[in-house]
Design an enzyme around this catalytic site. Structure first.
Site, mmCIF file in Angstrom:
data_model
loop_
_atom_site.group_PDB
_atom_site.id
_atom_site.type_symbol
_atom_site.label_atom_id
_atom_site.label_comp_id
_atom_site.label_asym_id
_atom_site.label_seq_id
_atom_site.Cartn_x
_atom_site.Cartn_y
_atom_site.Cartn_z
ATOM 1 N N GLU A 164 49.050 -38.670 -14.998
ATOM 2 C CA GLU A 164 48.206 -37.335 -14.801
ATOM 3 C C GLU A 164 48.046 -37.038 -16.428
ATOM 4 O O GLU A 164 48.861 -36.981 -17.000
ATOM 5 C CB GLU A 164 49.332 -36.406 -14.101
ATOM 6 N N LYS B 104 44.251 -32.588 -6.465
ATOM 7 C CA LYS B 104 45.541 -32.420 -6.403
ATOM 8 C C LYS B 104 45.837 -31.201 -5.263
ATOM 9 O O LYS B 104 45.233 -30.091 -5.694
ATOM 10 C CB LYS B 104 46.360 -32.154 -7.639
ATOM 11 N N CYS C 113 51.613 -36.326 -8.686
ATOM 12 C CA CYS C 113 52.801 -35.593 -9.226
ATOM 13 C C CYS C 113 53.521 -34.499 -8.228
ATOM 14 O O CYS C 113 54.359 -35.047 -7.402
ATOM 15 C CB CYS C 113 52.417 -34.446 -10.464
#
Length: 269
Positions: free
Chosen positions: A44, A117, A157
């Protein structure tokens, strides 16, 4: 039946210079390809860990067009890789914000899948404060993709903390998770959460992380790793930049699911 292949997790300590980060990613991907990888995953924010959170807004790109995406496409093609390009800041409808998006490229340099995301990180404590929603608009759609290598599910993440996201996509062969976990939260939670996601989904997991002290002063946890469907860590890089590789074996997925058919035993859906 899909065949065995080698996968690579690339770890970086990205800085505030876009061109330098792209050049370093290219070097590390060359190493991954030289070690026989067919699939490589960047972390990321691989392209930019800015001096301030709004820096990524300044380099945002329209989907399908821009220097970051062009560089990723060329890297995939030049190195002959399936490439998960960490995350790229893409244009969204909200001024001053981006979508934090993972793009999967095939070895011809074409985008094969995109994931925006969904879960945005927020944390305050021990002298740190993060609020991704200040500059990022959340995605809304869980994504998995069927490729010649594997059926792949995507997370980024903070998504790691939300197992229901991946349950919506099960079954799949491989979960890919680029990340920039903080040193504080990573030390406490990174490894147990990763192993849990691999174990409960009976899949391989590739977690490519940022790993060190960055030019902007932020500290990230590192410990990029590849985990098998039994929860065993096959490869790990504690800190610094580099590449780790491991073999992805579809026979092991079938073996684990055959011996312990937990996915078939799910009673609540």
């Amino acid at each position: 039946m899909k065949q065995k292949f080698v996968a690579a997790a690339v770890q970086m300590v990205s800085g505030c210079g876009l061109e330098a980060n792209l050049a370093r990613a290219d070097q590390l991907l060359a190493e991954a390809a030289a070690r026989g990888a067919s699939l490589a995953v960047l972390p990321e924010y691989f392209c930019l860990m800015g001096a301030k959170e709004t820096d990524k807004v300044a380099v945002r790109e329209a989907f399908g067009n821009g220097p970051i995406q062009q560089a990723l496409s060329e890297m995939a093609r030049r190195h002959g890789l399936w490439l998960l390009g960490g995350t790229v800041p893409l244009l969204c409808e909200e001024e001053g914000k981006v979508l934090n998006s993972s793009l999967l490229y095939n070895p011809q340099g074409e985008v094969a899948a995109r994931y925006d995301k969904i879960h945005l990180f927020g944390f305050t404590g021990q002298g740190e404060s993060y609020c991704e929603s200040n500059t990022i608009r959340p995605g809304a759609t869980p994504i998995k993709a069927e490729t010649p290598l594997a059926d792949i599910a995507f997370g980024i993440c903070y998504d790691l903390r939300f197992p229901e996201l991946f349950r919506m996509l099960a079954p799949f062969d491989l979960l890919i998770l680029p990340a920039a976990f903080t040193a504080t939260t990573g030390e406490a939670h990174w490894e147990p959460l990763l192993r849990a996601r691999a174990i409960e989904n009976q899949c391989y997991l590739i977690a490519s992380a940022q790993g060190g002290t960055h030019e902007n002063g932020r500290r990230t946890h590192g410990h990029s790793m590849i985990i098998d469907p039994w929860g065993r860590i096959l490869a790990e890089l504690p800190d610094g930049e580099g590449v780790v590789t491991a073999e992805i074996d579809p026979e092991l997925i079938h073996s684990v699911r055959g011996r312990l058919p937990a996915l078939a035993h799910r009673a609540i859906r």
